[in-house]
Design an enzyme around this catalytic site. Structure first.
Site: not given
Ligand code: CA
Ligand code: CTP
Length: 221
Positions: A34
């Site tokens: 991420n």
């Molecule tokens: Ca997540």
């Protein structure tokens, strides 16, 4: 003589903070992750330490200095982050700011060559550290999650708070330019409702949240 320093409100308390992304390797040279700079979580760890807490900061791969007075545990993957959080318990509060990758792959032992066709990845769900802590017999008294959303901020944050079983969700809208930046605009969703905080430096969000955590932990149970 000089006045005695004000007593540190979090003296004797253990705060557990996660921050940064996790990296989930695909092969020796590639990973899934991420987007996360780690700045908000690191700022929070520093602010909690300044209030006198013992702070364990479980950090994914970021390039940030360790805040003063903070014990840092570096990890790469979501599963390693889950293990480091488990090893750091018990804690009076856990504030999970990390942007944990939701999935991991089984990494190929050698670098995957480009070849003709793009490879497909078999992905597996990572452990949900926040939901796991909520169900744990060692659940910290105060459990705080962060939620980065690109749409329907309040609805997603409220649903996430219920689904995860945490006390507070700090929600921020990442559809703009917040990622990696120095400022953040958050909603604090608690058992009593929603507070909209103004756009603040991440360091100011950290101090306000740390003060809020200290106030809650020093209330009689
Ligand atoms: Ca997540
Ligand atoms: N979190 C966690 N472990 C995971 C995933 C998320 O501890 N495997 C924590 C994050 O650190 C954060 C909170 O859960 O405090 C919310 O993360 P988020 O990614 O917004 O929630 P998800 O349930 O993964 O939902 P989404 O589908 O929006 O990614």
């Amino acid at each position: 003589s000089a006045a005695a320093p004000a007593p540190a409100p979090l003296a004797g308390r253990h705060m557990l903070v996660t921050a940064g992304p996790t990296h989930e390797p695909i092969d020796p040279v590639r990973y899934i992750a991420n987007r996360s700079s780690g700045r908000q979580g690191f700022a929070l760890a520093g602010a909690l330490a300044r209030l006198g807490a013992r702070v364990t900061l479980v950090a994914g791969p970021v390039s940030l200095p360790t805040p003063a007075g903070v014990t840092r545990v570096d990890v790469e993957s979501g599963r390693a982050m889950a293990a480091a959080v488990d090893a750091a318990l018990p804690a009076d509060a856990a504030i999970l700011v990390a942007a944990v990758a939701d999935w991991y792959a089984e990494p190929a032992p050698q670098k995957v060559k480009k070849g003709e066709a793009a490879p497909s990845l078999a992905l597996h769900l990572n452990p949900d550290i926040l939901a796991g802590l909520a169900r744990d017999p060692r659940r910290p008294r105060l459990l705080v999650g962060f939620a980065a959303e690109t749409e329907q901020l309040l609805a997603h944050a409220t649903a996430k708070r219920a689904r995860k079983g945490c006390d507070w969700i700090v929600a921020n809208d990442v559809s703009g330019d917040v990622m990696g930046g120095a400022e953040n605009r958050v909603l604090l969703v608690t058992e009593t409702g929603v507070e909209e905080w103004p756009r603040l430096a991440k360091t100011a969000v950290a101090e306000r949240l740390a003060a809020r955590i200290a106030a809650t932990l020093t209330e009689p149970q």
